[in-house]
Design a protein around this motif. Sequence first.
Motif, short mmCIF file in Angstrom:
data_model
loop_
_atom_site.label_atom_id
_atom_site.label_comp_id
_atom_site.label_asym_id
_atom_site.label_seq_id
_atom_site.Cartn_x
_atom_site.Cartn_y
_atom_site.Cartn_z
N HIS A 97 27.32 32.22 38.48
CA HIS A 97 28.09 32.14 39.72
C HIS A 97 29.55 32.47 39.38
CE1 HIS A 97 25.02 30.21 42.33
NE2 HIS A 97 24.58 29.74 41.17
N LEU A 98 30.10 33.46 40.04
CA LEU A 98 31.50 33.81 39.85
C LEU A 98 32.20 33.82 41.20
CD1 LEU A 98 31.35 36.82 37.33
CD2 LEU A 98 31.97 34.45 36.82
N LYS A 99 33.36 33.21 41.26
CA LYS A 99 34.13 33.21 42.49
C LYS A 99 35.15 34.35 42.43
CE LYS A 99 33.59 28.36 43.75
NZ LYS A 99 34.28 27.08 44.05
N ILE A 100 34.98 35.28 43.33
CA ILE A 100 35.84 36.46 43.38
C ILE A 100 36.77 36.35 44.58
CG2 ILE A 100 35.91 38.98 43.45
CD1 ILE A 100 34.50 37.78 40.98
N SER A 101 38.06 36.31 44.33
CA SER A 101 39.04 36.16 45.41
C SER A 101 39.14 37.41 46.26
CB SER A 101 40.41 35.84 44.82
OG SER A 101 41.41 35.93 45.80
N PRO A 102 39.32 37.26 47.59
CA PRO A 102 39.55 38.42 48.46
C PRO A 102 40.79 39.20 48.04
CG PRO A 102 38.99 36.48 49.75
CD PRO A 102 39.20 36.00 48.34
N GLN A 103 41.70 38.54 47.29
CA GLN A 103 42.91 39.22 46.81
C GLN A 103 42.58 40.43 45.94
OE1 GLN A 103 45.46 35.88 45.27
NE2 GLN A 103 47.06 37.28 45.92
N TYR A 104 41.39 40.41 45.33
CA TYR A 104 41.00 41.53 44.47
C TYR A 104 41.00 42.84 45.25
CZ TYR A 104 39.34 38.38 40.74
OH TYR A 104 39.25 37.46 39.73
N ALA A 105 40.76 42.73 46.57
CA ALA A 105 40.70 43.93 47.41
C ALA A 105 42.07 44.57 47.58
CB ALA A 105 40.10 43.59 48.77
N THR A 106 43.14 43.85 47.23
CA THR A 106 44.49 44.41 47.35
C THR A 106 44.88 45.21 46.11
OG1 THR A 106 45.62 42.49 46.36
CG2 THR A 106 45.14 42.40 48.73
#
Length: 206
Positions: free
Chosen positions: A21-30
């Motif tokens: 399980h990895l939590k990927i922040s929506p900030q990565y899309a920036t």
Amino acid sequence: MVEEKSIETSSTDGEVVREIHLKISPQYATISVIPKADEVNDVNFPRNLHNAAELFLRVGMVDNAKRLKERVDAMLNAEYFRENPDGKKNLKIGRASVCWNCGYCGLPKGYTDSSKNKQNPGPCNNCNEGTQTNWLRVTQQGVGASGNKKGAEIPWIEIAPCSDEDMQKKKEAEMAAKRAEIEANVKKAIQERERQVAEKALRDKE
């Protein structure tokens, strides 16, 4: 936070299943991935690091996804990134790339200010992969202390790796601290032993 899940399986005598399980922040899309000339029209090309993390997980490249997450989280969450960068001695500032071979994100090996104008970023600083890399574009999410407007490109910031001299000094300091700890423990043990001997001598006199 958006949680992505990948299941990695391997088999020897029996099947071993490991759930990741990895939590990927929506900030990565920036953080945009800049395609090369022959990748511009590829509909499957990951356009940002959120897409890249999803791709790694989808194809079972879990280690790549974890490495990407570690590197990007360190940059996004660091105090020196949220504030206006001032080029402190222990920081490296420039244009980063993503390596598809290992998932590393950061300044390419041998990076200089002129490197950012090349189409190919060059060797990955982690695995030395020279061609499976793409430049990244980090964008500002709001107006910070520097007055940068939302959407403006800002540099990638990372902690500079220690030099050989600094590594040697760190190693010597760690060894000195370990010796001091051992010496303190030995001294304490001797004092305790002396106390026990003295108490026994007093009891014997009685």
